[in-house]
Structures are given as structure tokens and as C-alpha cells.
Write a protein that holds these residues in place. Structure first.
Motif, PDB file in Angstrom:
ATOM      1  N   SER A   1     -19.711-132.640 -21.408  1.00  0.00           N
ATOM      2  CA  SER A   1     -18.208-131.895 -21.573  1.00  0.00           C
ATOM      3  C   SER A   1     -18.321-130.755 -22.520  1.00  0.00           C
ATOM      4  CB  SER A   1     -17.501-133.276 -22.515  1.00  0.00           C
ATOM      5  OG  SER A   1     -17.397-134.388 -21.903  1.00  0.00           O
TER       6      SER A   1
ATOM      7  N   SER B   1     -19.150-128.079 -20.217  1.00  0.00           N
ATOM      8  CA  SER B   1     -17.889-127.556 -19.165  1.00  0.00           C
ATOM      9  C   SER B   1     -17.028-126.808 -19.944  1.00  0.00           C
ATOM     10  CB  SER B   1     -17.556-129.234 -18.504  1.00  0.00           C
ATOM     11  OG  SER B   1     -18.323-129.462 -17.727  1.00  0.00           O
TER      12      SER B   1
ATOM     13  N   VAL C   1     -12.825-129.674 -16.422  1.00  0.00           N
ATOM     14  CA  VAL C   1     -12.878-130.874 -15.319  1.00  0.00           C
ATOM     15  C   VAL C   1     -13.441-130.367 -14.099  1.00  0.00           C
ATOM     16  CG1 VAL C   1     -11.853-132.688 -14.156  1.00  0.00           C
ATOM     17  CG2 VAL C   1     -11.109-132.334 -16.657  1.00  0.00           C
TER      18      VAL C   1
ATOM     19  N   ALA D   1     -17.242-129.671 -13.942  1.00  0.00           N
ATOM     20  CA  ALA D   1     -18.110-130.969 -13.919  1.00  0.00           C
ATOM     21  C   ALA D   1     -19.108-130.953 -12.909  1.00  0.00           C
ATOM     22  CB  ALA D   1     -17.148-132.175 -14.194  1.00  0.00           C
TER      23      ALA D   1
ATOM     24  N   THR E   1     -21.577-128.323 -13.758  1.00  0.00           N
ATOM     25  CA  THR E   1     -22.301-128.782 -14.901  1.00  0.00           C
ATOM     26  C   THR E   1     -23.458-130.004 -14.577  1.00  0.00           C
ATOM     27  OG1 THR E   1     -20.507-128.439 -16.409  1.00  0.00           O
ATOM     28  CG2 THR E   1     -22.315-129.678 -17.254  1.00  0.00           C
TER      29      THR E   1
END
Length: 257
Positions: free
Chosen positions: A89, A92, A120, A123, A126
Motif C-alpha cells: 500500500s 502504491s 488502488v 496495485a 506494485t
């Protein structure tokens, strides 16, 4: 003869799990792809190859899901997954902030909603980067677990199963297929981590459009010219957004008047 063969095939397919069904579909699609190539078909034949890869990855992910449920149920698993989620998170979110700052040339704090949505959307990238960086480690673990002559599901089984839990021929084939699925997943992740300009360009266009259309206000207590929209910073500073010809967006920092 044909009826008995049909009955046997139907019974065999019905006894497949969701995981092995994915592998069977992948094998059939790949055979169809090879047959099409051998017969000289060129148009749309590549679709069968990609469908075979997708079915293979689907079957492997079903297997991975069954492992993940047991792993996440343990205390260490929950701790590790929580750590991975926090790190992912954070990466990102950092990518989202850099995208807003680089594309709009204004502080990312002016557009918190855009920042959250971008985090989001980043993601998949990532995850691909993480898989690409750790791909060698996963492949080494996959080789060991796939080709060891005994079932290893815990440290205890590693010690005591050497003489009474040898793999059957069917299990060896299944483990080999899972290893191929692991290679496919890591290959896709590496390719996406290396060649993602089409995705990041789409996110950049989305950033410019969303920040103007949904997070910039048309009416404000600050003085605005016709066609300008505003987002707020601190210390009486604002971001003024305008939309020009060919859907070009311009963002400037000004003082609220």
C-alpha cells in the motif's frame, strides 16, 4: 466402443477439481493451438495460446488460494500478510503521489481522492514488481517442493515422510504442472513490470481527467475566470485547473483572491 469412451471421458472430467480442470482446459487449448499452427491457420490462432496460458494461471491460482487460506489462518501468516499489505500500500500510494505531482505539476495533497483511486489502480503494477524482484526465490522454492520425492506440508512432514508418503505418478505430474503455472505467473509479472508504458500512460490520462472533472470545484469563494475550476491547498493557495482544446488540462498554483 464410442459410447464407453464417451462415458469414461465424462466420468473423468466430472472427477476433476477446479484446479485440475483449469490445467485440462489449458492443455486442450494448447493442443488446439499447435494443431492450428500445423494446419497453417494464422488468423486469431494466437488467441488459443493466450487462453491456454490464462487457464494454466487460473488453475495455479486456485491451488495457491488453498495454500493461502491455511497460511493466513496461522498467527505468523497473518503477521506476514499484514506486513506485505502495508508495504504494498505504501509503494502504491507513493506511485500515486508521484503521478499526480509529475502530471499536474502541483502538490498531490490538492487531490486526495484522485490519490486514493490511483493507489488502488497501481496495485497490479506494485504486485508485478514485487513478484519480478522475488521471482528467483519463488522459483527455487517451487523447484524444491515440486520435485521432492515426498509430500512436504510442514516441518514435521519433512522429517518423518521420507519412507511412507512418496508421491504417486499422478501427484508428480500435478506438481510439475503447478511448477509450470508458477513460471507462467512470474513470467507475466516480469513482462508487465518491464513493459507497462501502456498502463502508466492510461493512468496519467486518467489522473488529468479525474482531477479536473470530479475533484476540482466550479464555484468558489475565490475569484475564478470562466472555464476555470479550483482545488484547495493551505495558506490561501489554490490550484486552478483549466481545460483547453483537444482535452488538454492545465493546472496552476495561484493565490485565492
Amino acid at each position: 466402443m464410442l459410447r464407453s469412451l464417451k462415458t469414461y471421458l465424462r466420468s473423468s472430467l466430472q472427477n476433476q477439481t477446479e484446479e485440475t480442470s483449469g490445467y485440462v482446459v489449458s492443455l486442450l487449448a494448447f493442443i488446439a493451438f499447435l494443431a492450428g499452427k500445423a494446419m497453417g491457420f494464422q488468423e486469431n490462432i494466437e488467441g488459443l495460446y493466450y487462453f491456454a496460458v490464462v487457464a494454466l494461471i487460473y488453475g495455479f491460482l486456485v491451488f495457491l488460494n488453498s495454500l493461502a487460506k491455511a497460511f493466513i489462518g496461522s498467527g505468523f501468516g497473518k503477521l506476514l500478510v499484514s506486513g506485505v499489505l502495508v508495504i504494498g500500500s505504501g509503494i502504491s500510494l507513493a506511485l500515486a503521489r508521484q503521478t499526480i505531482n509529475g502530471e499536474l505539476h502541483v502538490p498531490s495533497s490538492a487531490y486526495p481522492i484522485t490519490q486514493s483511486i490511483l493507489a488502488v489502480l497501481y496495485a497490479p503494477l506494485t504486485l508485478s514488481i514485487c513478484l519480478a524482484l522475488s521471482g528467483v526465490l519463488f522459483l527455487m522454492v517451487g523447484v524444491v517442493l515440486s520435485f521432492m520425492p515426498v509430500k512436504v506440508i510442514s516441518m514435521k512432514s519433512l522429517l518423518v515422510n521420507w519412507w511412507n508418503e512418496a508421491f504417486t505418478a499422478k501427484e508428480i505430474v500435478l506438481n510439475f504442472t503447478r511448477f509450470i503455472g508458477l513460471i507462467a505467473v512470474i513470467s507475466v509479472a516480469m513482462n508487465f513490470a518491464k513493459e507497462n508504458d501502456w498502463y502508466t500512460d492510461a493512468l496519467a490520462s486518467f489522473t488529468r481527467w479525474f482531477a479536473y472533472s470530479f475533484e476540482s470545484e466550479e464555484y468558489s469563494y475565490c475569484t475564478l475566470k470562466p472555464g476555470e475550476r479550483v482545488a484547495y491547498l493551505s495558506n490561501n493557495k489554490i490550484v486552478v485547473a483549466t481545460k483547453g482544446v483537444n482535452d488538454e488540462y492545465l493546472y496552476e498554483i495561484q493565490t485565492c483572491l
